[in-house]
Design a protein around this motif. Structure first.
Motif, mmCIF file in Angstrom:
data_model
loop_
_atom_site.group_PDB
_atom_site.id
_atom_site.type_symbol
_atom_site.label_atom_id
_atom_site.label_comp_id
_atom_site.label_asym_id
_atom_site.label_seq_id
_atom_site.Cartn_x
_atom_site.Cartn_y
_atom_site.Cartn_z
ATOM 1 N N UNK A 171 0.535 -1.039 -0.243
ATOM 2 C CA UNK A 171 0.256 -0.423 0.426
ATOM 3 C C UNK A 171 1.035 0.889 -0.079
ATOM 4 N N UNK A 172 1.981 1.117 0.795
ATOM 5 C CA UNK A 172 2.913 2.683 0.925
ATOM 6 C C UNK A 172 3.578 2.948 -0.024
ATOM 7 N N UNK A 173 3.923 2.037 -0.872
ATOM 8 C CA UNK A 173 4.844 1.547 -2.043
ATOM 9 C C UNK A 173 3.486 1.893 -3.475
ATOM 10 N N UNK A 174 2.597 1.919 -3.021
ATOM 11 C CA UNK A 174 1.469 1.939 -4.339
ATOM 12 C C UNK A 174 1.707 3.956 -4.649
ATOM 13 N N UNK A 175 1.405 3.859 -2.518
ATOM 14 C CA UNK A 175 1.341 5.505 -2.859
ATOM 15 C C UNK A 175 2.330 6.313 -2.770
ATOM 16 N N UNK A 176 3.915 5.678 -3.103
ATOM 17 C CA UNK A 176 4.858 6.312 -3.273
ATOM 18 C C UNK A 176 4.363 6.686 -4.804
ATOM 19 N N UNK A 177 4.704 5.697 -5.506
ATOM 20 C CA UNK A 177 4.392 4.948 -6.739
ATOM 21 C C UNK A 177 3.409 6.120 -7.876
ATOM 22 N N UNK A 178 2.669 6.009 -6.838
ATOM 23 C CA UNK A 178 1.324 7.312 -7.673
ATOM 24 C C UNK A 178 2.058 8.663 -7.461
ATOM 25 N N UNK A 179 2.089 9.095 -6.651
ATOM 26 C CA UNK A 179 2.250 10.456 -5.643
ATOM 27 C C UNK A 179 1.458 11.335 -5.666
ATOM 28 N N UNK A 180 1.255 12.452 -6.862
ATOM 29 C CA UNK A 180 -0.016 12.319 -7.176
ATOM 30 C C UNK A 180 -1.252 13.110 -7.328
ATOM 31 N N UNK A 181 -0.616 11.804 -8.395
ATOM 32 C CA UNK A 181 -1.292 11.819 -9.875
ATOM 33 C C UNK A 181 -2.984 11.329 -9.882
ATOM 34 N N UNK A 182 -3.212 10.584 -8.322
ATOM 35 C CA UNK A 182 -4.583 10.015 -8.047
ATOM 36 C C UNK A 182 -4.864 9.270 -9.081
ATOM 37 N N UNK A 183 -3.972 8.879 -8.998
ATOM 38 C CA UNK A 183 -4.282 7.694 -9.684
ATOM 39 C C UNK A 183 -3.547 7.240 -11.463
ATOM 40 N N UNK A 184 -3.560 5.691 -11.801
ATOM 41 C CA UNK A 184 -3.056 5.542 -13.066
ATOM 42 C C UNK A 184 -4.054 5.293 -13.905
ATOM 43 N N UNK A 185 -4.278 5.840 -15.206
ATOM 44 C CA UNK A 185 -5.885 5.601 -16.136
ATOM 45 C C UNK A 185 -5.678 4.312 -16.485
ATOM 46 N N UNK A 186 -6.520 3.361 -17.352
ATOM 47 C CA UNK A 186 -5.964 2.485 -17.561
ATOM 48 C C UNK A 186 -7.038 2.247 -18.858
ATOM 49 N N UNK A 187 -6.298 2.130 -20.058
ATOM 50 C CA UNK A 187 -7.189 1.244 -21.503
ATOM 51 C C UNK A 187 -8.258 0.763 -21.613
ATOM 52 N N UNK A 188 -8.874 0.886 -22.331
ATOM 53 C CA UNK A 188 -10.233 -0.251 -22.099
ATOM 54 C C UNK A 188 -8.944 -1.271 -22.474
ATOM 55 N N UNK A 189 -9.831 -2.988 -23.013
ATOM 56 C CA UNK A 189 -9.309 -4.025 -23.084
ATOM 57 C C UNK A 189 -9.320 -3.773 -24.047
ATOM 58 N N UNK A 190 -8.393 -4.333 -25.291
ATOM 59 C CA UNK A 190 -8.505 -4.557 -26.528
ATOM 60 C C UNK A 190 -8.093 -5.921 -27.411
ATOM 61 N N UNK A 191 -8.507 -6.551 -28.031
ATOM 62 C CA UNK A 191 -7.304 -7.485 -28.397
ATOM 63 C C UNK A 191 -7.335 -6.773 -30.187
ATOM 64 N N UNK A 192 -5.757 -6.754 -30.487
ATOM 65 C CA UNK A 192 -5.997 -6.294 -31.812
ATOM 66 C C UNK A 192 -6.777 -5.256 -31.723
ATOM 67 N N UNK A 193 -7.631 -4.643 -32.867
ATOM 68 C CA UNK A 193 -8.331 -3.666 -33.059
ATOM 69 C C UNK A 193 -9.755 -3.383 -32.222
ATOM 70 N N UNK A 194 -10.317 -4.663 -31.924
ATOM 71 C CA UNK A 194 -11.795 -5.072 -31.297
ATOM 72 C C UNK A 194 -11.596 -4.403 -29.538
ATOM 73 N N UNK A 195 -12.325 -3.327 -29.449
ATOM 74 C CA UNK A 195 -12.385 -3.346 -28.080
ATOM 75 C C UNK A 195 -13.462 -3.512 -27.407
#
Lengths: 401, 292
Positions: A157-181
């Motif tokens: 939890x601590x490492x994740x918090x430090x890694x995240x910093x002030x960013x408020x979280x990592x954005x994740x793109x939608x799952x895709x296989x090739x071009x299919x979203x």
């Protein structure tokens, strides 16, 4: 059975015929095969129908809930591997989900993250973290793993918090296989369903074979297992690494589903609720993990519905519920967990098994001999599952449960 | 010099709080073999009861005693209701049961008292600095915390060694079956151990609340942070609880001063992992570690 007339016609020739294996007399009659299907499979079937119904209806609320439930089914199946099979307890579910979520998010972000790749990456990293933690926590008998995973929870939890910093979280793109979203809850649920089914099929195969038996031996009595020549530390570690990998995959799914990864999601409360899933559903059964995860995840949604439904008639209750939703959930989880441990240690599956046994005992009164034979056969067919519905009380006791 | 003084006072005060939590854990573990995660929850109840009595206008000592007695009874009741039924259960079952109990208790506390920072009425102990000479400053709350912890530890250590009840507790922790054969009511002794654990946790909760305006969940988290101290001292050693609490508090104070406050939890849990690797029975614990 279809070969029986032919066998009768050729007399004893069929008995000696190689390749048919057992003599035809012992082959189960169709009725017996039907019995071997058992209530467990009926429940599985009903669940599948329910899932198919939700997917076909395409109600956004229900598909959203389904997509979350499936994530935690995977997490609970992962933890059940450790608790229900190898008999070890960890409180590290949230930590491993965090590891999986951050790994998956990084890989998905990196561009070469076609769908299953981030999951596989998450499983590998989660397994590696599990290996390191297990080496500290699993060398000894007892609850040291619980303490080691508690430490892991805070460290991650601590490492994740430090890694995240002030960013408020990592954005994740939608799952895709090739071009299919797979952006919608519905399409993503289908992906999740495939992942869950594959993992569960692999695990079911594993539990049925040698490793499953070894874990069962360790779970029942570690000392005896060691005397029998099992390297208990190695096998406990194997279960822990595997369960960590599966739990981390669930974390990666969660990253995709919520499209934002933040350390705050992966709290100790989350770890406890995954434990509640495993115990409430029934440790020692993957069906239990499914039921437990569904209950724990759907309870807040249902409470919310109660809140909105009573908004007009009982405004006090409604507002109290909406303010204290998370706390009420916690209270229910804690209380139910205590009830399960006190009264039915095999959870919902154990409860179901009890009911089925009572019903069967009533039905077979007077035909005891016949029933006994059927139950014995059932035991063979259902394999080594603990608390299998339909088992005789006697057999259940033999298992040491 | 200023740093050193700050570190030493913080170590002593926080160490006493952690030690109060840990000693209850040790009593429970010795008597019943249960690894209890519920100490933090009893600490929360100590704090909120203390607050409620203080709000009624009761003084410091009556509020403290009343809340301690209530939690004493509550913890014994929890043992009777839940853990007598789990005798003979595998250790992980009882540990998970304490997690369930803690979750339930904490949720109830938040539902009843809400999760806001709790401000005690002003008439309690003052936080004004008292100069001790040199760079050493303290205040009434800190002195009170240390005094309570010293009193509890003196009573527990002497009580275990010198009184008939202490003798019974030691017999039960040595060998419950043999103790039962010798006519000791094991269940009653275990209930007493649970009750005392609740009492020490309640004292820790009240003392913590005197020093800091904190919410129930903050108090609960502090309860969890006793685990590194418990493991460092040894799960079954009363003296270990004291030493472990002080060492973990020292580590926390040093990291706060030299690295930053957010690193304290990380540092203490890292220490927990190190202890697990190097000396899993802790500094003072009997080596009950089985490698099978």
């Amino acid at each position: 059975m279809t070969s029986q007339p032919a066998a009768e016609a050729s007399g004893t020739a069929a008995l000696a015929e190689p390749g048919t294996g057992r003599p035809p007399q012992i082959r189960p009659a169709p009725r017996e095969v039907l019995r071997a299907v058992g209530p467990r499979h009926v429940v599985f079937g009903l669940l599948l129908v329910l899932v198919a119904d939700v997917l076909l209806q395409d109600n956004p609320v229900y598909t959203y809930e389904l997509s979350i439930v499936l994530i935690y089914v995977l997490a609970a199946v992962g933890q059940e591997w450790l608790v229900g099979r190898a008999g070890q307890v960890s409180i590290g579910a949230a930590a491993f989900m965090a590891v999986g979520a951050f790994t998956g998010a990084r890989i998905a972000e990196a561009g070469w993250g076609d769908f299953p790749l981030p999951l596989i990456g998450a499983a590998l990293v989660g397994g590696a973290v599990g290996l390191i933690t297990g080496l500290t926590g699993l060398r000894f008998r007892g609850l040291y793993l619980l303490l080691a995973t508690l430490a892991l929870q805070f460290v991650v939890s601590f490492c994740a918090q430090e890694y995240e910093g002030q960013s408020g979280g990592l954005a994740v793109p939608a799952a895709h296989i090739g071009g299919t979203q797979f952006a919608s809850s519905r399409s993503f649920s289908v992906l999740e369903l495939i992942v869950v089914a594959v993992v569960m099929a692999l695990l079911a195969g594993l539990y049925k074979r040698g490793p499953g038996r070894i874990w069962r031996a360790i779970r029942q009595d570690e000392m005896v297992a060691a005397v029998a020549g099992i390297n208990t530390t190695r096998w406990k570690l194997a279960a822990f690494v595997g369960s960590s990998a599966v739990t981390a995959m669930a974390g990666a799914l969660l990253a995709y589903q919520s499209q934002l990864v933040s350390y705050q999601t992966f709290s100790l409360d989350l770890a406890i609720s995954v434990l509640v899933m495993v115990f409430v559903g029934g440790q020692g059964s993957m069906l239990g993990a499914i039921l437990g995860a569904s209950l724990v995840i759907l309870l807040p949604f249902e409470l919310q519905r109660v809140g909105t439904a009573t908004a007009a008639s009982m405004p006090n209750l409604s507002s109290w519920l909406s303010i204290n939703a998370a706390t009420v959930d916690d209270a229910v989880y804690g209380f139910v967990l205590l009830l399960v441990l006190l009264y039915e240690r095999d959870g919902l599956v154990g409860l179901g098994g009890r009911i089925v046994r009572v019903v069967q005992a009533r039905r077979s009164r007077g035909t005891a001999g016949l029933h006994h034979g059927a139950a014995g056969l059932h035991h063979g067919a259902a394999g080594l599952h603990r608390g299998t519905a339909g088992l005789h009380r006697g057999t259940a006791k033999e298992e040491g449960s | 010099m200023d740093d050193l003084a700050a570190i030493l006072t913080a170590t002593l005060v926080n160490g006493c709080l952690l030690a109060l939590l840990s000693v209850g854990f040790v009593l429970i573990f010795r008597a019943t073999g249960v690894v209890s995660f519920a100490q933090g929850a009893w600490m929360v109840f100590g704090a909120v009861f203390f607050y409620s009595f203080a709000k009624l206008g009761w003084g410091l000592v009556p509020s403290l005693l009343a809340s301690a007695v209530l939690v004493f009874a509550g913890s014994a009741l929890a043992f009777r209701l839940v853990f007598t039924r789990l005798i003979g259960a595998p250790p992980f079952v009882t540990a998970i049961a304490t997690i369930g109990l803690a979750t339930l208790l904490q949720a109830v506390a938040v539902l009843v008292w809400s999760d806001q920072p709790i401000a005690l009425p002003g008439s309690m102990l003052s936080l004004n600095a008292i100069h001790l000479g040199g760079a050493f400053d303290t205040n009434q709350v800190q002195l009170f915390t240390v005094a309570v912890a010293a009193g509890v530890f003196a009573l527990v250590i002497i009580g275990l060694r010198r009184t008939p009840i202490g003798l019974r507790m030691r017999m039960v922790s040595d060998n419950p079956r043999l103790a039962a054969f010798n006519g000791i009511n094991v269940s009653r002794v275990s209930a007493l151990a649970w009750a005392l654990a609740g009492l020490t946790a309640a004292l820790a909760g009240a003392a913590f609340l005197l020093g800091t305006q904190s919410s129930p969940s903050t108090v609960y988290d502090l309860g969890l942070s006793a685990f590194p101290a418990i493991l460092l001292g040894g799960l079954d050693s009363v003296v270990g609880a004291l030493v472990g609490g002080l060492v973990i508090a020292l580590v926390g104070a040093v990291t706060t001063v030299y690295v930053g406050g957010q690193w304290t939890e990380f540092a203490s849990y890292l220490l927990l992992l190190l202890v697990l690797l190097l000396r899993p029975s802790g500094l003072f614990g009997k080596a009950q570690v089985s490698r099978v």
